[in-house]
Design a protein around this motif. Structure first.
Motif, PDB file in Angstrom:
ATOM      1  N   UNK A  15       0.839  -1.212   0.000  1.00 39.00           N
ATOM      2  CA  UNK A  15       0.000   0.000   0.000  1.00 39.00           C
ATOM      3  C   UNK A  15       0.866   1.252   0.000  1.00 39.00           C
ATOM      4  N   UNK A  16       1.882   1.263   0.845  1.00 36.09           N
ATOM      5  CA  UNK A  16       2.741   2.445   0.929  1.00 36.09           C
ATOM      6  C   UNK A  16       3.579   2.633  -0.335  1.00 36.09           C
ATOM      7  N   UNK A  21       4.320   5.761  -5.335  1.00 36.55           N
ATOM      8  CA  UNK A  21       4.358   5.856  -6.796  1.00 36.55           C
ATOM      9  C   UNK A  21       3.309   6.846  -7.313  1.00 36.55           C
ATOM     10  N   UNK A  22       2.097   6.763  -6.793  1.00 38.29           N
ATOM     11  CA  UNK A  22       1.038   7.675  -7.234  1.00 38.29           C
ATOM     12  C   UNK A  22       1.393   9.128  -6.923  1.00 38.29           C
ATOM     13  N   UNK A  23       1.923   9.357  -5.736  1.00 35.21           N
ATOM     14  CA  UNK A  23       2.292  10.724  -5.348  1.00 35.21           C
ATOM     15  C   UNK A  23       3.407  11.251  -6.241  1.00 35.21           C
ATOM     16  N   UNK A  24       4.400  10.399  -6.515  1.00 33.10           N
ATOM     17  CA  UNK A  24       5.510  10.826  -7.373  1.00 33.10           C
ATOM     18  C   UNK A  24       5.054  11.114  -8.799  1.00 33.10           C
ATOM     19  N   UNK A  25       3.953  10.495  -9.217  1.00 36.56           N
ATOM     20  CA  UNK A  25       3.404  10.746 -10.545  1.00 36.56           C
ATOM     21  C   UNK A  25       2.454  11.939 -10.559  1.00 36.56           C
ATOM     22  N   UNK A  26       2.365  12.646  -9.423  1.00 34.50           N
ATOM     23  CA  UNK A  26       1.538  13.841  -9.353  1.00 34.50           C
ATOM     24  C   UNK A  26       0.082  13.571  -9.035  1.00 34.50           C
ATOM     25  N   UNK A  27      -0.208  12.356  -8.616  1.00 31.16           N
ATOM     26  CA  UNK A  27      -1.575  12.005  -8.266  1.00 31.16           C
ATOM     27  C   UNK A  27      -1.732  12.075  -6.754  1.00 31.16           C
ATOM     28  N   UNK A  28      -2.889  11.745  -6.285  1.00 33.07           N
ATOM     29  CA  UNK A  28      -3.119  11.615  -4.853  1.00 33.07           C
ATOM     30  C   UNK A  28      -3.652  10.215  -4.608  1.00 33.07           C
ATOM     31  N   UNK A  34      -7.273   8.261   4.752  1.00 28.33           N
ATOM     32  CA  UNK A  34      -6.549   9.539   4.770  1.00 28.33           C
ATOM     33  C   UNK A  34      -6.078   9.876   3.365  1.00 28.33           C
ATOM     34  N   UNK A  35      -6.440  11.056   2.872  1.00 28.41           N
ATOM     35  CA  UNK A  35      -6.034  11.506   1.551  1.00 28.41           C
ATOM     36  C   UNK A  35      -4.590  11.982   1.610  1.00 28.41           C
ATOM     37  N   UNK A  36      -3.752  11.472   0.714  1.00 30.74           N
ATOM     38  CA  UNK A  36      -2.330  11.822   0.696  1.00 30.74           C
ATOM     39  C   UNK A  36      -1.962  12.474  -0.623  1.00 30.74           C
ATOM     40  N   UNK A  40       2.533  15.011   1.544  1.00 27.78           N
ATOM     41  CA  UNK A  40       2.642  13.888   2.466  1.00 27.78           C
ATOM     42  C   UNK A  40       3.717  12.880   2.051  1.00 27.78           C
ATOM     43  N   UNK A  41       4.517  13.205   1.042  1.00 29.15           N
ATOM     44  CA  UNK A  41       5.495  12.254   0.524  1.00 29.15           C
ATOM     45  C   UNK A  41       6.450  11.761   1.610  1.00 29.15           C
ATOM     46  N   UNK A  42       6.937  12.639   2.464  1.00 31.23           N
ATOM     47  CA  UNK A  42       7.867  12.225   3.521  1.00 31.23           C
ATOM     48  C   UNK A  42       7.207  11.230   4.476  1.00 31.23           C
ATOM     49  N   UNK A  43       5.943  11.445   4.794  1.00 35.33           N
ATOM     50  CA  UNK A  43       5.217  10.524   5.678  1.00 35.33           C
ATOM     51  C   UNK A  43       5.034   9.168   5.005  1.00 35.33           C
ATOM     52  N   UNK A  44       4.732   9.172   3.721  1.00 37.75           N
ATOM     53  CA  UNK A  44       4.564   7.920   2.988  1.00 37.75           C
ATOM     54  C   UNK A  44       5.904   7.177   2.918  1.00 37.75           C
TER      55      UNK A  44
END
Length: 75
Positions: A15-16, A21-28, A34-36, A40-44
């Motif tokens: 999941x993490x 990967x989704x966050x790095x691709x500019x998605x959420x 919890x919406x990330x 929130x990249x550092x927390x992920x």
């Protein structure tokens, strides 16, 4: 309750990693509701580190359940 199993730890790590990967691709994405986002990249990434460590701890080879090599020297 038996605690965290290897299967649970592997699922949470996945999941993490997917969230990262989704966050790095500019998605959420969302984990446990919890919406990330990029903020929130550092927390992920901390979650990736945590769950990767738990997977390693729970993997049989890490617990001494794997194959051990020993050297036998004839006398």
């Amino acid at each position: 309750m038996a605690g965290i199993t290897l299967e649970i730890a592997e699922a949470r790590l996945r999941q993490y990693l997917d969230a990262e990967q989704k966050i790095l691709l500019g998605q959420e994405t969302a984990i446990d509701g919890d919406r990330l986002t990029l903020a929130d990249l550092a927390a992920v990434q901390a979650g990736v580190t945590l769950w990767n460590g738990r997977v390693k701890e729970l993997t049989p080879a890490a617990a001494g359940g794997g194959i051990r090599m020993v050297e036998i020297v004839p006398r």
